[in-house]
Design an enzyme around this catalytic site. Structure first.
Site, short mmCIF file in Angstrom:
data_model
loop_
_atom_site.label_atom_id
_atom_site.label_comp_id
_atom_site.label_asym_id
_atom_site.label_seq_id
_atom_site.Cartn_x
_atom_site.Cartn_y
_atom_site.Cartn_z
N ASP B 332 0.88 -1.27 -0.08
CA ASP B 332 0.12 -0.15 0.08
C ASP B 332 0.87 1.49 -0.01
OD1 ASP B 332 -2.02 -1.37 -0.53
OD2 ASP B 332 -2.81 -1.70 2.49
N TYR B 417 -9.82 -1.69 1.50
CA TYR B 417 -10.25 -1.85 2.35
C TYR B 417 -9.67 -0.24 3.35
CZ TYR B 417 -9.41 -5.92 3.35
OH TYR B 417 -10.04 -7.65 4.30
CU LIG Z 1 -8.96 -8.91 4.64
#
Ligand SMILES: [Cu+2]
Ligand SMILES: [Ca+2]
Ligand SMILES: [Ca+2]
Ligand SMILES: [Ca+2]
Ligand SMILES: [Ca+2]
Ligand SMILES: [Cu+2]
Lengths: 675, 675
Positions: B332, B417
């Protein structure tokens, strides 16, 4: 503001009331043939009604009553009698309440053996004699030493703390009593005197001091110590005044108040008798004098998830060079975990606005006692979201909800340690059982070799290395009682890329298995166990997957006592992080009241539940969960161990139990989109 | 009500201001020789000023300034330029701020290599072309299929989600783009169409669709798919309307408010610029666009405990049978973790009464952007005691205090996420770094073989198995920078009982060791590591023990990618639960902006920090901590993963650092004794 109807059938799980305790006591003491006393300081030589507690009805009967049209099972009590006159312990079931007409000796049925009298817990009655004995036989006879070394006088005494087990073999009742300054927080004020008391006989006139340990030196008798002290051949301790570093008195004036939670729109839960309702949750609760806090018939949206969630045992193994502690292995349920659930302090132990609940107990006293505000229930806003998503790719919006959950709590101060027990009910359908340790560490006097067993934490004081092992009983019933034990994990598999011939990659795959027997399902610490553990139904959810609850253990345990040690069988549950057994009414607990004082032939050896290696496919399964932590005390354990980082627990999480996260239906959900 | 003086020197850690970003941008774009554009949608073929961020000054200079009488280090920025014209990436240090006069190419100094242009993050400028390309070359040319299978029309489109890495070897920029319904929460709405786009060239006219995957079938070109679809030789997907199960819109009206925390007597912390004071704590904080939240110069009672505590990387490895996800490994920080710290919602993301802080960033845009309320700070009453003891043996009293602690939080929504990042400062001197995951799982279309990689969680949707690995940098400075790495644990030792000849027992002893080199100090997952890990000073506390902070990792990680995989070196930090290295200004981070898009020759390979195996005795030590969890998605991940049980972290705890628990001095302490 609260709506919903409490389940009055939860009364089957209710702890005995004051009136019920009295009826059982009076019934039992009126049985002439038994010749039992309820006198709180009955001598060991007498027959003492030690304990009265709820006798849980058989599960099948309870389910028939809760779910069907069966009548309520008979309400019964367990009564434990220490028969000093006969040299044995008996457990009776007494019923029916409220007006008992029968008592049945269930000792053999429960333990498959008779219980020798020395397997009993030391009673207040025995302590009274012990303390007098030590005063007469040690303090008085060593008056000069006690004065010069410890400032003991008519007005100043020392306090006692015992090592356990009391000996090295069955029948032994030889207790090392260590002495501590008579100050608040005595547990971290060892003075360097320990006495081995043989109190094997129920006749106190036969008790003996068989060994003494003073300033690192062993003596065979009080006289030998006295002589050595007086003729100056031994290394003496010279009394030195010391401030009480164990004091919990605030050192600063309050300068402000920490943030407080309040119910701006009223409570969202309701407590009636022993039944709680909170949003989609409902459950019954109780507090066993021996094992502590427990919940029964835990339901989410009306469906039972758990039949029982309960504390079973708290165990610690200590290391030391001092005799009082070097063998020490504490099994708290033998003293009583729930027994020490005292009043909770508003604003510290639980939030100010919590609901506080009184409990009644009958243990080692002549009468039932009410413990005011000894459990609490509250909704707690954890201050973080339960779920949320912010989106600014393609779609611009926000959805989330705060994680606000119901907490059921009790705190038990078992001697030096305070254990904080929480059962937490989340809006996502998870239940968490959590334990934190605080209170005083056990300590020993600084002497040669003792730094191998811990760090110095105060003047002449060693904080001794020890383990904390905690056992929970988790009787999940996932869509009924017939369940299987599933595991899931990952493995990397070499896969060829379909769009690129000759190219391979390691890709994680799902690995699923089902453990079919109790021995397969006994997952030892220090072995690699699958990462996901599930109690599952053969019923499937909307997407075709077995409905299950996952068991996620949070643990920092040290090493369990080697199985070669003769005491190990009394704590054999601690071998396993998770052990799944077939439910039996005769296997109520993983430990017992009698395990501490007869560790060598324990009344309950948990490993025997597994030994018959029963099939656990489509059976009523019980998961026994062990958590805990290794404790190497350090200066910051003075005065008290802090809860931060000192705990463990287990989270029970729905996993394909639902078709989606049930919190989507929460009234707390928030959604924001551009106007 | 708050007293105390903020440390203005914390400005050395402050993120760049809006004005500073503008000055750096204007300085860089005015350098004729560089020929850089700040246009937000610069094409890949152009030279794009991608990122401006604070350049942290050298630690020695900062310490000289904070602790001595050295002048403030020069304030400098890092500027990252993607040189499409030259096929390379350059990092510059630009200074001094606020009026830059110099820029220095630091690429080689930072990474010991040149950075090829395809190691760059995909920019908005490149996405604009990609989306147009897919529309023109796929959607338009497959109009019939898109309409019949997915209801695509002039008004209805599909959304894109990319797999990473983009290929299998250095230089590759071949991205599998998967398509999802154009609904909020698209991530769990896969439709069964994936396209492999070769966008290796910075010249978009050379881009190609090189493979397609439709309903489980591979095609070598759009034409081949089109032909197969039209002549009916392939298995078709027929469009079916579906409700949006991914919606986060509340399904029930609010029926009450969860409990709320409020400051009854005002806040006990103070925030000024980037400096926070709270009871005995003080620290500076910031938010890197790439790595996310960080704290510097964390002090307790005025003594520095941590020089730096920062998020480093969030990584996930996925398993699937679908091509878009089968190779997927997300790093990320290459997209930017802090970049996605958006506005926090009061009462959900943080308590209503928290202090909310704006941040400014310059990443992949032509101008700095202000993110309102993107960090929050609040004191949180955890609702449980930090410590307490109730005594009724010998002494009758109660002492305790509630666990109220300061939380610094940001939440980053990186695509699907959302990670919740907390740094928590406790009154007992502990600091905790915690991460929780929520938001949407990544999913793939249901097809043969895909159940080996996850569970079905919605209509035609597989929630794919994946790992979450999170790395923190923990630069503890325990009584100065010269520290050692200590370990402690227990072992059972057979000891003979001094008072009972011939009798032995296994007794736990303390085992202490010091790890002396970086290789010894690299503690791998899946190996037995000592239970207690300490960064220690050679200075001792009052009781003669080395003052230390213990590192307690809370982790539920899955298996790390095998080291044999060519992508592994880009995430080699995840091999280690804890790795301790010698601090270097040149080893700022465990990952880099360039690791995702050139995983095979990563700009930062953390394992190289260890490879020189330096001595770590009495050195400035940095601990790199990995936590995370294995995620096997299940129905309850729909619509969002919940935070309960889905996280990890590390607790930094004083261990013989003090002479006693510093919370004894807390104004929150309570003491009750019988009146
Ligand atoms: Cu996950
Ligand atoms: Ca069995
Ligand atoms: Ca069951
Ligand atoms: Ca190195
Ligand atoms: Ca350091
Ligand atoms: Cu402990």
């Amino acid at each position: 503001t609260f709506k919903g109807k409490h389940n009055e059938r939860s009364a089957v799980f209710a702890d005995l009331s004051r009136g019920e305790y009295l009826q059982v006591r009076d019934y039992m003491t009126s049985q002439k043939s038994l010749d039992i006393s309820a006198n709180a300081i009955t001598k060991p030589s007498g027959n003492f009604l030690f304990l009265i507690d709820l006798s849980l009805p058989k599960k099948a009967e309870v389910l028939g009553y809760l779910d069907g049209d069966h009548p309520a099972p008979a309400r019964e009590a367990t009564a434990v009698v220490f028969f000093g006159t006969r040299g044995e312990i008996k457990e009776y079931v007494v019923g029916p309440l409220p007006n008992p007409t029968y008592h049945r000796d269930v000792t053999y049925e429960m333990y498959n053996k008779t219980l020798p009298i020395n397997a009993r817990t030391v009673t207040i009655g025995e302590y009274v004699i012990m303390f007098k004995f030590l005063k007469d036989e040690v303090f008085t006879r060593l008056e000069k030493l006690m004065r010069e070394s410890f400032n003991v006088s008519k007005d100043v005494t020392l306090n006692e703390f015992e090592g356990m087990p009391r000996g090295v073999r069955s029948g032994d009742r030889h207790t090392w009593v260590s002495f501590f300054r008579d100050m608040s927080g005595m547990y971290i004020h060892p003075v360097g005197l320990e006495v081995l008391l043989d109190h094997s006989s129920t006749n106190a006139s036969q008790w003996n001091v068989t060994k003494l340990h003073y300033n690192g030196q062993y003596f065979n008798s009080v006289d030998a110590l006295k002589k050595g002290y007086e003729d100056g051949t031994i290394k003496k301790i010279v009394y030195k005044r010391i401030d009480n570093y164990a004091s919990l008195k605030p050192k600063r004036k309050p300068t402000g108040l920490s943030p407080q939670q309040f119910y701006a729109q009223g409570k969202r839960y309701s407590v009636k008798d022993n039944h709680v309702m909170y949003l989609d949750w409902s459950f019954a609760f109780g507090l066993s004098s021996l094992t502590g806090m427990r919940a029964f018939d835990v339901r989410f949206k009306g469906e039972r998830i758990l039949y029982e969630l309960s504390v079973q045992e708290a165990m610690s193994v200590y290391g030391s060079v001092t005799p009082g502690m070097m063998l020490t292995k504490f099994l708290d349920s033998s003293i009583g975990i729930g027994r020490f659930a005292h009043e909770l302090v508003r604003g510290v132990d639980c939030p100010y606005s919590a609901t506080y609940i009184d409990t009644n107990r009958y243990i080692d006293t002549g009468a039932p006692h009410r413990f005011r505000n000894s459990m609490c229930i509250f909704e707690h806003n954890t201050g973080r979201p339960l779920r949320r998503h912010f989106s600014d790719f393609f779609h611009n919006n926000y959805g989330g909800m705060v994680n606000s959950a119901l907490v059921l709590r009790t705190i038990t101060a078992i001697g030096n340690y305070d254990y904080l027990w929480d059962f937490i009910f989340y809006q996502s359908g998870s239940v968490e059982a959590k334990v934190h340790a605080t209170g005083y560490i056990s300590s020993s006097f600084m002497m040669e070799g003792n730094l191998k067993y811990g760090h110095q934490v105060a003047e002449n004081t060693i904080g001794n290395i020890h383990t904390h092992f905690i056992n929970f009983k988790v009787d999940l019933d996932v869509r009924g009682i017939n369940n299987v034990f599933q595991t899931k994990d990952m493995k990397y598999v070499n896969v060829s890329l379909p769009w690129m011939s000759g190219h391979h990659a390691m890709i994680p795959q799902l690995v699923e298995a089902q453990l079919k027997t109790e021995k397969e399902a006994a997952l030892r610490y220090n072995t690699k166990t699958p990462r996901y553990l599930h109690i599952a139904s053969n019923q499937t959810n909307k997407w075709g997957h077995q409905r299950s609850y996952r068991i996620q253990v949070v643990s920092f345990t040290g090493d369990h006592l080697p199985e070669s040690e003769p005491e190990e069988r009394s704590m054999s549950w601690a071998r396993y992080k998770v052990a799944v057994t077939k439910h039996k009414d005769s296997e109520k607990t993983s430990s017992s009241l009698y395990n501490q004082n007869d560790m060598w032939h324990p009344a309950v050896d948990f490993s025997k539940y597994i030994e018959d290696n029963e099939n656990i496919e489509n059976q009523d399964l019980v998961a026994w969960i062990t958590t805990g932590f290794l404790h190497i005390p350090h200066a910051e354990d003075i005065p008290n161990t802090v809860t931060v980082g000192n705990g463990g627990g287990v989270i029970l999480r729905p996993h394909n139990y639902f078709d989606e996260d049930p919190s989507v239906n929460s009234p707390d959900a928030v959604f924001i989109s551009p106007g």
